[in-house]
Scaffold this active site. Sequence first.
Site, PDB file in Angstrom:
ATOM      1  N   LEU A   1       0.860  -1.178   0.000  1.00 32.08           N
ATOM      2  CA  LEU A   1       0.000   0.000   0.000  1.00 32.08           C
ATOM      3  C   LEU A   1       0.896   1.227   0.000  1.00 32.08           C
ATOM      4  CD1 LEU A   1      -2.689  -0.883   2.732  1.00 32.08           C
ATOM      5  CD2 LEU A   1      -2.897  -1.140   0.241  1.00 32.08           C
ATOM      6  N   ASP A   2       0.467   2.280  -0.683  1.00 24.95           N
ATOM      7  CA  ASP A   2       1.206   3.538  -0.626  1.00 24.95           C
ATOM      8  C   ASP A   2       1.327   3.984   0.829  1.00 24.95           C
ATOM      9  OD1 ASP A   2       1.372   3.570  -3.354  1.00 24.95           O
ATOM     10  OD2 ASP A   2      -0.247   5.015  -3.650  1.00 24.95           O
ATOM     11  N   ARG A   3       2.362   4.749   1.119  1.00 20.13           N
ATOM     12  CA  ARG A   3       2.601   5.223   2.486  1.00 20.13           C
ATOM     13  C   ARG A   3       1.366   5.878   3.094  1.00 20.13           C
ATOM     14  NH1 ARG A   3       6.673  10.060   2.843  1.00 20.13           N
ATOM     15  NH2 ARG A   3       4.872  10.985   1.794  1.00 20.13           N
TER      16      ARG A   3
ATOM     17  N   THR B   1      -1.782   5.538   2.242  1.00 20.09           N
ATOM     18  CA  THR B   1      -3.005   4.738   2.165  1.00 20.09           C
ATOM     19  C   THR B   1      -3.101   3.857   3.405  1.00 20.09           C
ATOM     20  OG1 THR B   1      -2.875   4.670  -0.254  1.00 20.09           O
ATOM     21  CG2 THR B   1      -4.273   3.029   0.807  1.00 20.09           C
TER      22      THR B   1
END
Length: 241
Positions: A82-84, A86
């Site tokens: 997951l993106d940082r 998110t």
Amino acid sequence: MLLSALYLKTMKKMKPVPYRHRPKGLTILYEDRDIIVVDKSAGLLTVKATYEKEKTAHHILTNYVRKGSFKSTKQLFVVHRLDRDTSGVLLFAKSAEAKENLKLQWKAVRKKYVAVVHGILIEKSGTITSYLTENDDYEVFSVQSSRKGELAKTRYKVLREAKRFSLLEIELLTGKKNQIRVHFAEKGHPLVGDDKYGKKDAPKSRLALHSQYITFRHPHSGKELTFEAEVPGFFKSFFDA
């Protein structure tokens, strides 16, 4: 969190981990000998980057499975990221075999997100399809040719609307870097709090993207499992009367 009752009855119980070794910054939704499923907070990297090696979900959980022992050789394997910024459901494997099994079934794994975007969408549901590529500045964008980019498909449905915002349920039909953020930015409805693809003059806030649930087959038992992470109150605040 939904689990197969039969699987839970047959799975050997895990020994409780001492409090001092429990991970900080994330919530464990489920753990057994093969997998760990967590609810990751926004702002925490999934894996290390050049600018951060220790404050990551992978590093924190590796220390957790080793229970503070520097001699431990236990490993934790990244299944997806997951993106940082998110938040939400994140899955790790405890063995190379479990990771390989999950990778092989990944196209069949269901992943749903919720997001708050700017504006009111004309089409209340649909699928966004494009070919994504990345430039030298690590910015992802769509191109017309399949030879220059990778196929990306994002299905969505509008759940709620306010004067200037829409709450969306999103299903990733493919899993490309920044896919959701790029698709809705290019559609004219960037995600709230997206400082990379979003509105430059918008007030600063956390990224309004949350991995709500994931469904997959357990790498050992083959049972279908679904895990859900509660949507943060931040998302609902845009639609309060």
